[in-house]
Motif scaffolding. Structure first.
Motif, PDB file in Angstrom:
ATOM      1  N   LEU A 324       0.850  -1.097   0.015  1.00  0.00           N
ATOM      2  CA  LEU A 324      -0.021  -0.116   0.066  1.00  0.00           C
ATOM      3  C   LEU A 324       0.794   1.364  -0.065  1.00  0.00           C
ATOM      4  N   ARG A 325       0.492   2.181  -0.960  1.00  0.00           N
ATOM      5  CA  ARG A 325       1.359   3.473  -0.912  1.00  0.00           C
ATOM      6  C   ARG A 325       0.477   4.609  -0.901  1.00  0.00           C
ATOM      7  N   ALA A 326       0.734   5.270  -0.035  1.00  0.00           N
ATOM      8  CA  ALA A 326      -0.159   6.675   0.224  1.00  0.00           C
ATOM      9  C   ALA A 326      -1.654   6.449   0.184  1.00  0.00           C
ATOM     10  N   LEU A 327      -2.064   5.347   0.653  1.00  0.00           N
ATOM     11  CA  LEU A 327      -3.598   5.177   0.299  1.00  0.00           C
ATOM     12  C   LEU A 327      -4.686   6.079   1.304  1.00  0.00           C
ATOM     13  N   ASP A 328      -5.588   6.528   0.629  1.00  0.00           N
ATOM     14  CA  ASP A 328      -6.563   7.360   1.260  1.00  0.00           C
ATOM     15  C   ASP A 328      -7.833   6.694   0.859  1.00  0.00           C
ATOM     16  N   LEU A 329      -8.635   6.389   2.022  1.00  0.00           N
ATOM     17  CA  LEU A 329      -9.829   5.906   1.651  1.00  0.00           C
ATOM     18  C   LEU A 329     -10.680   6.176   2.675  1.00  0.00           C
ATOM     19  N   HIS A 330     -12.099   6.675   2.463  1.00  0.00           N
ATOM     20  CA  HIS A 330     -13.068   6.862   3.460  1.00  0.00           C
ATOM     21  C   HIS A 330     -14.316   5.815   3.216  1.00  0.00           C
ATOM     22  N   VAL A 331     -14.745   5.275   4.568  1.00  0.00           N
ATOM     23  CA  VAL A 331     -15.863   4.713   4.146  1.00  0.00           C
ATOM     24  C   VAL A 331     -16.761   5.057   5.229  1.00  0.00           C
ATOM     25  N   ALA A 332     -17.831   5.680   4.778  1.00  0.00           N
ATOM     26  CA  ALA A 332     -18.819   6.341   5.682  1.00  0.00           C
ATOM     27  C   ALA A 332     -19.719   5.440   6.408  1.00  0.00           C
ATOM     28  N   SER A 333     -20.238   5.861   7.472  1.00  0.00           N
ATOM     29  CA  SER A 333     -21.189   5.243   8.511  1.00  0.00           C
ATOM     30  C   SER A 333     -22.049   4.407   7.643  1.00  0.00           C
ATOM     31  N   GLY A 334     -22.588   3.306   7.863  1.00  0.00           N
ATOM     32  CA  GLY A 334     -23.758   2.655   7.164  1.00  0.00           C
ATOM     33  C   GLY A 334     -23.483   2.341   5.602  1.00  0.00           C
ATOM     34  N   GLU A 335     -22.289   2.683   5.126  1.00  0.00           N
ATOM     35  CA  GLU A 335     -22.004   2.265   3.770  1.00  0.00           C
ATOM     36  C   GLU A 335     -21.522   1.024   3.460  1.00  0.00           C
ATOM     37  N   MET A 336     -22.016   0.295   2.375  1.00  0.00           N
ATOM     38  CA  MET A 336     -21.357  -0.987   1.789  1.00  0.00           C
ATOM     39  C   MET A 336     -20.407  -0.805   0.711  1.00  0.00           C
ATOM     40  N   VAL A 337     -19.176  -0.736   1.085  1.00  0.00           N
ATOM     41  CA  VAL A 337     -18.109  -0.561  -0.136  1.00  0.00           C
ATOM     42  C   VAL A 337     -17.509  -1.663  -0.455  1.00  0.00           C
ATOM     43  N   GLY A 338     -17.402  -2.200  -1.547  1.00  0.00           N
ATOM     44  CA  GLY A 338     -16.490  -2.892  -2.348  1.00  0.00           C
ATOM     45  C   GLY A 338     -14.988  -2.614  -2.533  1.00  0.00           C
ATOM     46  N   ILE A 339     -14.091  -3.333  -2.326  1.00  0.00           N
ATOM     47  CA  ILE A 339     -12.772  -2.879  -2.506  1.00  0.00           C
ATOM     48  C   ILE A 339     -12.355  -4.244  -3.546  1.00  0.00           C
ATOM     49  N   ALA A 340     -11.784  -3.749  -4.795  1.00  0.00           N
ATOM     50  CA  ALA A 340     -11.097  -4.812  -5.469  1.00  0.00           C
ATOM     51  C   ALA A 340      -9.687  -4.283  -5.780  1.00  0.00           C
ATOM     52  N   CYS A 341      -8.902  -5.254  -5.388  1.00  0.00           N
ATOM     53  CA  CYS A 341      -7.585  -5.050  -5.566  1.00  0.00           C
ATOM     54  C   CYS A 341      -6.764  -5.948  -6.448  1.00  0.00           C
ATOM     55  N   GLU A 342      -6.109  -5.056  -7.263  1.00  0.00           N
ATOM     56  CA  GLU A 342      -5.145  -5.776  -8.476  1.00  0.00           C
ATOM     57  C   GLU A 342      -4.163  -6.962  -7.718  1.00  0.00           C
ATOM     58  N   ASP A 343      -3.545  -6.471  -6.801  1.00  0.00           N
ATOM     59  CA  ASP A 343      -2.509  -7.273  -5.756  1.00  0.00           C
ATOM     60  C   ASP A 343      -3.133  -7.800  -4.916  1.00  0.00           C
ATOM     61  N   PRO A 344      -3.295  -9.121  -4.576  1.00  0.00           N
ATOM     62  CA  PRO A 344      -3.787  -9.843  -3.514  1.00  0.00           C
ATOM     63  C   PRO A 344      -3.086  -9.331  -2.206  1.00  0.00           C
ATOM     64  N   ALA A 345      -1.809  -8.906  -2.476  1.00  0.00           N
ATOM     65  CA  ALA A 345      -0.911  -8.831  -1.159  1.00  0.00           C
ATOM     66  C   ALA A 345      -1.648  -7.390  -0.564  1.00  0.00           C
ATOM     67  N   ALA A 346      -1.845  -6.660  -1.471  1.00  0.00           N
ATOM     68  CA  ALA A 346      -2.826  -5.272  -1.114  1.00  0.00           C
ATOM     69  C   ALA A 346      -3.876  -5.560  -0.392  1.00  0.00           C
TER      70      ALA A 346
END
Length: 538
Positions: A324-346
């Protein structure tokens, strides 16, 4: 242990007094023909035997109890350390089991042996004192000769110590490999790798056997060397005592006492040899135990607390961790977020950070504005549940596996959402069917559904699911995706997956590439990105 040492020392002192009493009886009763004195000394001898017999029985009990208690306490400390949610005690499961059983047992045996070492030293001291009263020469020979013999015992124990350490390392390696092979037996059969696994275990087992043989050979050489040294020493004492008796320096009774003590002296030397051997064997084990107990935690808990009902807002700001490099991620309260990673290690690194198995190298991860590093670990676990896709099941019924965290009503809703009710229809006793170890009586997809239902039934404020449907057919997967969205409505949910069905059910999808956010939007919007399509529709 102190009580056992005192009793064992009393037993050995009584053993020393037996030839002394017999010698006194010869000089004062037999030589003078006095029957009353003979009866008196026989009574004293009987009392000495009664004391030493009682001391031995209670010393043995206390020593064994001390050893078992020490091993039990160490085993509990190891278990707590291995299960510590702060992490740090790494190693193969089989290796840790070997340390918690074989190594701990050897340390306990050393604890049980220590009172006998104290008793051996006490016997040598009493023997020297008795001999000094009758012959200064004999007493000095024992006093001056004992330290070199003990030093030789320690010197002879060094090869045993090294080989015992190697033996335990190889045994732990074999145990760890066996545990891994058993855990992955189904996979090995599926890819036809049974023979390769057997060959690998055979080589590891043979190395362990060779190390055990070398350790046993070193043990025999150690005992032989020590016995030879003590035998020569005792022969010198006996010859010197006979010379003094012939010269008239000591009486016949004192000679009998000296010879009796000389014949008894192998016992304390054997005790010291035994303790030396146990110390050499246990030292390597103690080092392995200490390495696990001294392993520092991977994360240090904070002191902050969360509200009774956390909102569930999760934010990663400038996070650098592994891929992970300088990752900025925000998940709001009550939100369902899918995260697809190109690299399984990430994906793995992200799960480590959110579950706080590790802390980021840079940046911060916050929950409701509070850094995870500042939270008490129990508070964090209460608010965030990271459900791995390879979670193990218990040897309980399907329903009991799901209802671990909550009520039966919550479990039933989770069972429906995860399509476990369809699994139950194929089982002989439905939801009451008792599963085999780790759920091995179910197929891979069925196990995944039960594990998913268990995570859903826990109903945490923040639920992180990692590839929960990789072994499920597409039709069932689509039904599960709808069930998760329905059950987790208004609850923060993160789906770390590349499943199109799950990503389509998410409110928003974040695409991670090269350790940073490469895109964000709905599944349909991101599908226009060739890189996203290559990851999700591959």
């Amino acid at each position: 242990m102190a009580g056992a040492a005192v009793l064992a020392a009393g037993h050995q002192a009584g053993e020393v007094l037996v030839p002394v009493v017999i010698g006194a009886a010869i000089d004062t009763a037999v030589a003078t023909g006095s029957l009353p004195r003979l009866l008196l000394w026989l009574g004293v001898l009987a009392a000495v035997f009664a004391v030493l017999s009682t001391s031995y029985r209670f010393a043995e009990r206390k020593a064994q109890r001390a050893g078992e208690q020490a091993a039990h306490d160490l085993r509990l400390r190891l278990t707590r350390r291995v299960l510590d949610p702060h992490g740090g005690a790494d190693g193969l499961p089989g290796t840790l089991v070997s340390i918690a059983t074989g190594d701990v047992k050897r340390v306990g045996q050393l604890v049980a042996a220590i009172p006998y070492g104290v008793a051996g030293l006490a016997a040598l001291i009493v023997s020297s004192a008795v001999l000094l009263t009758s012959s200064v020469t004999l007493g000095l020979v024992i006093l001056l000769g004992t330290p070199p013999v003990l030093w030789l015992s320690q010197l002879a124990g060094r090869p045993l110590e090294r080989r015992s350490h190697h033996e335990q390392e190889r045994a732990a390696e074999a145990s760890g490999l066996a545990a891994d092979l058993v855990a992955g037996l189904r996979v090995l059969k599926g890819i036809g790798a049974e023979q390769a696994a057997v060959q690998r275990y055979r080589r590891t087992s043979q190395r362990s056997l060779a190390a055990a043989v070398r350790a046993a050979r070193a043990h025999g050489m150690h005992n032989g060397a020590v016995l030879a040294a003590t035998g020569i020493f005792l022969a010198l004492i006996a010859l010197l005592g006979a010379h003094l008796a012939l010269a008239g320096s000591i009486t016949v009774g004192e000679l009998v006492a000296a010879v009796g003590i000389a014949q008894f002296l192998p016992t304390p030397f054997h005790l010291l040899t035994y303790v030396s051997s146990e110390r050499a064997r246990a030292r390597a084990s103690a080092e392995r135990v200490a390495r696990v107990l001294d392993a520092g935690p991977q994360v240090h808990p904070g002191t902050a607390k969360l509200p009774a009902e956390p909102a569930g807002e999760l934010r990663l700001a400038g996070v650098r961790h592994g891929p992970l490099r300088a990752l900025d991620l925000h998940v709001a309260s009550g939100e369902m977020v899918g995260i697809a990673c190109e690299d399984p290690a990430a994906a793995s690194a992200l799960l480590e950070l959110v579950g706080r198995d590790s802390d980021p190298e840079e940046g911060a991860v916050t929950l409701d504005g509070i850094p995870l590093a500042d939270l008490e670990l129990d508070e964090l676990r209460r608010a965030i549940l990271v459900a791995d896709h390879d979670a193990d099941l218990f040897e309980e019924s399907v329903l009991d596996n799901v209802a671990v965290h909550g009520s039966r009503d919550d479990a039933q809703r989770a069972i429906t959402a995860a399509a476990v009710d369809l699994v139950a229809e194929t089982l002989p006793d439905g939801l009451q069917t008792v599963l085999a170890e780790r759920g091995s009586s179910l197929s891979g997809g069925q196990r995944q559904r039960v594990a998913l239902a268990r995570a859903l039934a826990a109903d945490p404020p923040v639920l992180v699911l990692h590839d929960p449907t990789t072994a499920v057919d597409p039709v069932t997967e689509a039904a599960i995706a709808s069930g998760i969205a329905r059950l987790r409505a208004s609850r923060t949910t993160i789906l770390v997956t590349t499943s199109p069905a799950l990503l389509a059910a998410a409110d928003r999808v974040v695409f991670l590439r090269d350790g940073a956010v490469a895109g964000s939007g709905t599944h349909d919007e991101l599908a226009a990105d060739p890189a996203y399509r290559a990851v999700v529709f591959a």
